[in-house]
Write a protein that holds these residues in place. Structure first.
Motif, short mmCIF file in Angstrom:
data_model
loop_
_atom_site.label_atom_id
_atom_site.label_comp_id
_atom_site.label_asym_id
_atom_site.label_seq_id
_atom_site.Cartn_x
_atom_site.Cartn_y
_atom_site.Cartn_z
N UNK A 1 48.72 40.16 7.21
CA UNK A 1 47.33 39.74 7.39
C UNK A 1 46.41 40.66 6.62
N UNK B 1 50.32 31.55 1.10
CA UNK B 1 49.15 32.31 1.55
C UNK B 1 48.13 31.33 2.13
N UNK B 2 47.54 31.71 3.24
CA UNK B 2 46.61 30.81 3.93
C UNK B 2 45.27 31.50 4.20
N UNK B 3 44.22 30.72 4.06
CA UNK B 3 42.90 31.17 4.47
C UNK B 3 42.75 30.82 5.94
N UNK C 1 39.82 35.45 6.91
CA UNK C 1 40.91 36.37 6.58
C UNK C 1 41.97 35.60 5.82
N UNK C 2 42.96 36.32 5.31
CA UNK C 2 44.07 35.65 4.65
C UNK C 2 45.37 36.09 5.31
N UNK C 3 46.31 35.17 5.34
CA UNK C 3 47.61 35.44 5.95
C UNK C 3 48.71 35.06 4.97
N UNK C 4 49.71 35.92 4.87
CA UNK C 4 50.83 35.66 3.97
C UNK C 4 52.10 35.48 4.79
#
Lengths: 100, 305
Positions: A18, A38-40, A28-31
């Motif tokens: 994160x 990768x997700x916003x 935030x972004x999550x990998x």
């Protein structure tokens, strides 16, 4: 499975990275290490992931802990919102639900 | 030795024999061509770039050759070769230089995974650098050309090479690819700009390439550390507006605009995060280059924080 019957847990730390900033938008972004995607994500999702990172929690427990986020005071509506957020996170493989 | 210091006949001979090694730090490219118009454009556009000795290691071996046979007379075309293998469909000979540039972009983007390769312009002034990532149509190249013609150092118009270990960015300082209306805008904005002839009917419309300023070519070895990420957005008839842009959205844009973000996996995620951390992020809406020059000067001088 209804949301009342499930506990929710985020992916293990080694599979979920994160990154967040102290900014007004709360984004935030999550990998996802497993899928490479990768997700916003929104602030609510970030908070949920933080809460269920160490131990699984039910929707009810999560809704209680996140109540301060909501203007709405109807527990049922908050739970529905939390559940919808968890389902979105489940769709992208960042959380799992297990039987209570 | 610089390209401009080679007598034209010697340059042509080197290119004919495939013995011209062009320094494009951090790379060296070996070039071969028998296309006279390409040799002419190359001599002008890369005048200030240096050549390597013939026995130096070359990262890319590139050839642009005229297509043989009857077509050569009826409809002259050229083909791009990479490491001796034909690549891409042939294009009209008049597009030879544009083809070289597009081909070089492909060589770098497809093979240089020691870097995170971001589709972005990179400019520097007074030791501070801006990254301008943007999808096509955002006015990135026009803005980049305008700033370069007002004293900003060009690192790149297309490919930012981000060293994920050091945080430094290389750019090769190659010619800026202008398209359609941008060509006339830059000619009017900077009458001393050196451009190739405009070539109509390419896949990108009419294109012309702008020669990098001498100082940019001379300093091509110097990487930068970015201070700003600015998302340009050309909007006709709009007053200029520089607004803070979401760090998370900027992260996603950088990832989307990277050619090899997926290849780097978790390291790519960390690297983009570090880059966004170190930069102030903005969206810049503009319609006039003069406005843009003023805004970027204010950014550079610290009047905008």
């Amino acid at each position: 499975m209804t949301h009342a019957a499930a506990l929710w847990l985020s992916s293990p730390a080694e599979q979920l990275k994160l990154k967040s900033w102290d900014t007004e938008d709360g984004l935030a972004v999550a990998y996802n290490v497993r899928t490479g995607d990768t997700h916003l994500i929104e602030d609510m999702a970030l908070q949920l992931l933080g809460l269920i990172r160490l131990s699984p929690l039910s929707v009810e427990a999560l809704a209680q802990q996140l109540a301060s986020f909501f203007v709405e005071h109807d527990d049922e509506i908050i739970q529905e919102y939390v559940f919808a957020s968890l389902m979105q996170l489940k769709d992208i493989g960042l959380v799992t639900d297990v039987a209570h | 030795m610089k390209i401009s210091e080679l007598p034209r006949i010697e340059l042509a001979n080197l290119l004919h024999r495939g013995e011209l090694l062009l320094k494009l730090p951090p790379f060296v490219t070996r070039l071969k061509t028998n296309v006279p118009s390409l040799i002419r454009d190359f001599a002008v556009m890369y005048a200030d770039f240096e050549v390597s000795s013939i026995d130096a290691f070359a990262d890319f071996h590139v050839e642009i050759a005229s297509e043989p046979g009857l077509w050569r007379w009826l409809k002259p075309q050229v083909r791009f070769f990479f490491d001796g293998r034909p690549s891409f469909i042939p294009l009209p000979t008049v597009q030879a230089f544009a083809m070289l540039e597009w081909g070089l972009n492909w060589c770098v983007a497809a093979h240089s995974h020691q870097y995170l390769i971001i589709h972005a312009a990179v400019l520097e002034k007074n030791g501070k650098a801006a990254i301008l990532p943007a999808p096509p149509g955002s006015g990135k190249s026009t803005l980049c050309a305008g700033l370069v013609m007002r004293g900003w150092r060009l690192l790149s118009d297309e490919l930012a090479l981000y060293d994920m270990t050091t945080g430094e960015i290389f750019g090769m300082s190659r010619p800026i690819n202008l398209k359609n209306r941008s060509i006339g805008i830059i000619k009017q904005f900077a009458p001393d700009a050196v451009l190739t002839d405009s070539v109509p009917d390419t896949t990108k419309g009419t294109v012309a390439l702008l020669r990098p300023p001498t100082q940019s070519a001379v300093r091509v070895r110097e990487p930068v550390r970015a201070s700003w990420i600015v998302l340009p957005k050309y909007t006709p008839n709009m007053l200029p507006l520089l607004e803070p842009h979401s760090k998370a959205r900027t992260f996603m844009l950088i990832a989307e605009q990277s050619f090899n973000y997926d290849i780097h996996g978790e390291n790519g995620f960390e690297a983009v995060g570090n880059l966004v951390d170190q930069c102030a992020c903005y969206q810049y809406t503009y319609s006039q280059l003069d406005d843009a020059v003023r805004t970027f000067e204010e950014l550079c001088s610290g009047k905008i924080t």
